[in-house]
Design a protein around this motif. Sequence first.
Motif, short mmCIF file in Angstrom:
data_model
loop_
_atom_site.label_atom_id
_atom_site.label_comp_id
_atom_site.label_asym_id
_atom_site.label_seq_id
_atom_site.Cartn_x
_atom_site.Cartn_y
_atom_site.Cartn_z
N LEU A 24 0.83 -1.20 0.00
CA LEU A 24 0.00 0.00 0.00
C LEU A 24 0.87 1.26 0.00
O LEU A 24 0.59 2.23 -0.72
CB LEU A 24 -0.94 -0.02 1.21
CG LEU A 24 -1.95 1.11 1.31
CD1 LEU A 24 -2.84 1.19 0.07
CD2 LEU A 24 -2.82 0.92 2.57
N ALA A 25 1.94 1.25 0.77
CA ALA A 25 2.86 2.39 0.79
C ALA A 25 3.46 2.62 -0.59
O ALA A 25 3.55 3.77 -1.06
CB ALA A 25 3.96 2.16 1.82
N LEU A 26 3.84 1.54 -1.26
CA LEU A 26 4.40 1.68 -2.61
C LEU A 26 3.39 2.26 -3.59
O LEU A 26 3.74 3.07 -4.46
CB LEU A 26 4.91 0.33 -3.12
CG LEU A 26 6.13 -0.24 -2.39
CD1 LEU A 26 6.48 -1.62 -2.96
CD2 LEU A 26 7.33 0.69 -2.47
N LEU A 40 2.73 4.83 6.54
CA LEU A 40 2.58 3.37 6.42
C LEU A 40 3.90 2.65 6.68
O LEU A 40 3.94 1.66 7.42
CB LEU A 40 2.03 3.00 5.04
CG LEU A 40 0.56 3.30 4.82
CD1 LEU A 40 0.23 3.30 3.32
CD2 LEU A 40 -0.31 2.30 5.57
N PHE A 41 4.99 3.15 6.09
CA PHE A 41 6.30 2.54 6.32
C PHE A 41 6.70 2.64 7.80
O PHE A 41 7.20 1.68 8.38
CB PHE A 41 7.39 3.18 5.46
CG PHE A 41 7.38 2.75 4.02
CD1 PHE A 41 7.34 1.41 3.67
CD2 PHE A 41 7.47 3.69 3.01
CE1 PHE A 41 7.36 1.01 2.34
CE2 PHE A 41 7.50 3.30 1.68
CZ PHE A 41 7.43 1.96 1.34
N GLU A 42 6.49 3.80 8.39
CA GLU A 42 6.86 3.98 9.80
C GLU A 42 6.03 3.08 10.71
O GLU A 42 6.57 2.48 11.65
CB GLU A 42 6.75 5.45 10.20
CG GLU A 42 7.85 6.29 9.57
CD GLU A 42 7.71 7.78 9.82
OE1 GLU A 42 6.64 8.24 10.29
OE2 GLU A 42 8.69 8.50 9.54
N ALA A 46 7.63 0.06 12.92
CA ALA A 46 7.45 0.11 14.37
C ALA A 46 6.90 -1.22 14.86
O ALA A 46 7.28 -1.72 15.93
CB ALA A 46 6.51 1.25 14.75
N TYR A 47 6.03 -1.82 14.07
CA TYR A 47 5.42 -3.09 14.44
C TYR A 47 6.34 -4.27 14.14
O TYR A 47 6.45 -5.21 14.92
CB TYR A 47 4.08 -3.27 13.69
CG TYR A 47 3.43 -4.59 13.96
CD1 TYR A 47 2.77 -4.82 15.16
CD2 TYR A 47 3.47 -5.62 13.03
CE1 TYR A 47 2.17 -6.04 15.43
CE2 TYR A 47 2.88 -6.84 13.28
CZ TYR A 47 2.23 -7.05 14.48
OH TYR A 47 1.64 -8.27 14.74
N GLU A 48 7.00 -4.20 12.99
CA GLU A 48 7.86 -5.31 12.55
C GLU A 48 9.19 -4.77 12.03
O GLU A 48 9.39 -4.65 10.82
CB GLU A 48 7.17 -6.16 11.49
CG GLU A 48 7.93 -7.42 11.14
CD GLU A 48 7.21 -8.31 10.15
OE1 GLU A 48 7.86 -9.23 9.65
OE2 GLU A 48 6.01 -8.10 9.87
N PRO A 49 10.11 -4.42 12.93
CA PRO A 49 11.38 -3.82 12.51
C PRO A 49 12.24 -4.73 11.64
O PRO A 49 13.14 -4.26 10.95
CB PRO A 49 12.09 -3.48 13.82
CG PRO A 49 11.35 -4.18 14.89
CD PRO A 49 10.00 -4.54 14.37
N GLY A 50 11.94 -6.00 11.61
CA GLY A 50 12.70 -6.93 10.78
C GLY A 50 12.22 -7.01 9.34
O GLY A 50 12.74 -7.79 8.55
#
Length: 103
Positions: A24-26, A40-42, A46-50
């Motif tokens: 969606l961010a793309l 969206l990226f942030e 924040a939820y899944e840093p990996g």
Amino acid sequence: MDRIAQLKQFLEASPNDSFVKHALALEHIKLGDDITARQLFEDLLAYEPGYTGSYYHLGKLLERAGDKEAAIKVYETGMAMAKAANERHTYNELQSAYEDLVY
């Protein structure tokens, strides 16, 4: 149904789906909506840093916005995460973007 509407529908069903947030961010970047894409990226990181693929795109977005320092931090964090996950291709992409910006 357009792609953004479809992705939003998927996201409603699975609000923490990193793949859908990334996609969606793309789509928002394609529309020139960097503000929504950045959020969206942030949120995703924040939820899944990996989720290492998002660091590159967030860094490039920050570069376009003229926030060089934030982009550098994003690339550095992404490189550390990619290295920890042994994702060499992602690490190399982030390192290249980082070096292009810093040197």
